[in-house]
Scaffold this active site. Structure first.
Site, short mmCIF file in Angstrom:
data_model
loop_
_atom_site.label_atom_id
_atom_site.label_comp_id
_atom_site.label_asym_id
_atom_site.label_seq_id
_atom_site.Cartn_x
_atom_site.Cartn_y
_atom_site.Cartn_z
CD1 TRP A 269 -5.20 -9.23 0.40
CD2 TRP A 269 -7.36 -8.89 0.85
NE1 TRP A 269 -5.28 -8.58 1.62
CE2 TRP A 269 -6.59 -8.37 1.92
CE3 TRP A 269 -8.76 -8.78 0.93
CZ2 TRP A 269 -7.16 -7.74 3.03
CZ3 TRP A 269 -9.33 -8.17 2.03
CH2 TRP A 269 -8.52 -7.66 3.06
CG ASP B 141 -9.11 -2.43 -6.85
OD1 ASP B 141 -8.46 -2.80 -5.88
OD2 ASP B 141 -10.34 -2.60 -6.94
CE LYS C 238 -4.01 -2.04 0.18
NZ LYS C 238 -4.89 -1.99 -1.01
CD GLU D 167 -4.58 -3.22 -7.30
OE1 GLU D 167 -3.85 -4.21 -7.43
OE2 GLU D 167 -5.55 -3.19 -6.51
CE LYS E 183 -11.36 -4.67 -3.66
NZ LYS E 183 -10.24 -4.48 -4.61
CG ASP F 212 -3.85 -0.85 -4.43
OD1 ASP F 212 -4.68 -1.67 -3.99
OD2 ASP F 212 -4.18 0.20 -5.02
C1 0XW Z 1 -6.18 -5.43 -1.08
N1 0XW Z 1 -7.60 -5.39 -1.31
C2 0XW Z 1 -8.10 -6.43 -2.18
C3 0XW Z 1 -8.22 -5.50 0.04
C4 0XW Z 1 -8.68 -4.16 0.45
O1 0XW Z 1 -10.07 -4.14 0.36
C5 0XW Z 1 -8.17 -3.21 -0.58
C6 0XW Z 1 -8.09 -4.06 -1.79
C7 0XW Z 1 -7.31 -3.43 -2.90
O2 0XW Z 1 -6.61 -4.09 -3.64
O3 0XW Z 1 -7.51 -2.24 -3.09
MG MG Z 2 -6.54 -2.37 -5.09
#
Ligand code: 0XW
Ligand code: MG
Length: 383
Positions: A335, A256, A179, A233, A280, A208
């Protein structure tokens, strides 16, 4: 599979109609937290669980857990409000017809895909139990017996991030999502360099920003890491901000948060505008639309993850079942928030990654056995 089912004699169909829908609120404190992204720390989340009952007693579970109120246009109370609008209109619906159920949901409420997804997942769970088949079987059949997971590393000082990355690789993970954002880009560059120095080519490295970088910041990040092999990302807010940056980046670009419409995704894939997606399962409305996304990305050779924003065993199991049907070379990983949770909904079969991978359940539905008592009384029930 579904076609055979839909040839069932009419009398049999009544037993497969939705008899009741129960919606639960459940708190998910973050252990070992906080979870830190560019938008700041998160200490606990609020998930919504859906239990669907069919006339013949078959039950299915779904879940949706927004990552707080600002990660996406979604929030916990909004999910439950949307479900209170949708549920009454689904009583009597035929759970063997997920496409018809989606048409009904779209006629009842525009948008709110993340809420519709909870019902979609519950229906697939119930249908799998009805047919004695896993959800993966209903989605076209699994193509691998286990799927790779990956680890998200908090926005943190370089040394801490490198230490956690080393631990993750030792634990068997081969994809790390670092992150970044919400601080001086130089600190992000230092952290990514430290992780690469610590684990090198043992893992695929993703940075990301969760929309948290400016265009200039994203360019500075990519230029500062030009000699580090990694994926960038969702660096900026806004799809066009990211797409117009891509020719200037030294790295592949994954989208994303901005990938929220199947027609737009078809454009991105068809015109080779992106290098992959962090996707997602709830973003497009659940497993039914995710089959189209999966097949589109496979046709275009664009890899993607099968994740969700947050949630417990139910959403993780749904991600795993879908991921099991993805062409292995096109699956970037699954994830799960499970590492941040202090409990399983199903203490026996709740998914746990081992050596960086999730085994794929071949049990009916999502492969979970969930006692509703653990969630207390439903926020509301419709029957
Ligand atoms: C890593 N993730 C899949 C989990 C969190 O919800 C954030 C998300 C992402 O990739 O942004
Ligand atoms: Mg992401």
């Amino acid at each position: 599979m579904l076609n055979q089912l839909q040839q069932l004699k009419p009398k049999g169909r009544d037993t497969m109609k939705i008899k009741a829908i129960h919606v639960y609120q459940h708190d998910l404190p973050i252990i070992g937290g906080p979870y830190v992204m560019s938008s700041g720390p998160l200490h606990a989340l609020d998930t919504t669980l859906v239990r669907v009952e069919a006339e013949n007693g078959v039950v299915g579970w779904g879940e949706t857990c927004p990552l707080g109120p600002t990660y996406a246009p979604a929030h916990a109370e909004g999910a439950r409000a949307a479900l209170s609008v949708l549920a009454p209109g689904l009583i009597g619906a035929d759970l063997t017809r997920p496409r018809q159920v989606h048409q009904t949901m779209n006629a009842l409420l525009s948008g709110h895909a993340y809420a519709k997804a909870a019902l979609d997942i519950a229906l697939f769970d119930a249908l799998g139990r009805l047919l004695d088949r896993s959800v993966a079987d209903l989605l076209g059949g699994q193509v691998q017996a286990s799927v790779p997971s990956y680890v998200a590393l908090n926005v943190a000082p370089a040394g801490e991030t490198a230490r956690l990355a080393t631990e993750a690789v030792k634990a068997g993970y081969r994809r790390l999502q670092l992150k970044v954002g919400g601080r001086d880009v130089v600190e992000d560059i230092d952290a990514a360099k430290a992780v690469f120095a610590a684990v090198g080519s043992e893992a695929t490295l993703v940075v990301d920003a969760n929309r948290g970088l400016s265009r200039e910041g994203a360019l500075q990040l990519s230029r500062g890491l030009a000699d580090v092999p990694l994926v960038i990302e969702q660096p900026c807010d806004g799809l066009e901000n990211c797409l117009t940056l891509r020719p200037m980046l030294h790295h592949p670009l994954y989208i994303d948060e901005s990938a929220d419409d199947l027609v737009q995704i078809a454009r991105l894939v068809g015109n080779r505008l992106v290098d992959g997606f962090g996707m997602k399962v709830t973003r497009l409305g659940g497993l039914q639309p995710m089959m189209a996304f999966r097949d589109l990305c496979e046709a275009g050779g664009v890899p993607h993850t099968c994740d969700d924003s947050w949630g417990g065993n139910i959403i993780t199991a749904a991600c795993i079942q879908l991921a099991a049907t993805v062409k292995p070379s096109n699956l970037a990983g699954v994830w799960s928030a499970q590492a941040y949770l202090d409990h399983h909904y199903d203490p026996v079969s709740g998914p746990e990654a081992r050596k960086g991978r999730f085994n794929v359940s071949t049990e009916p539905g999502l492969g979970l056995s969930i006692d509703p008592e653990q969630f207390g009384n439903p926020v509301f029930s419709v029957c």
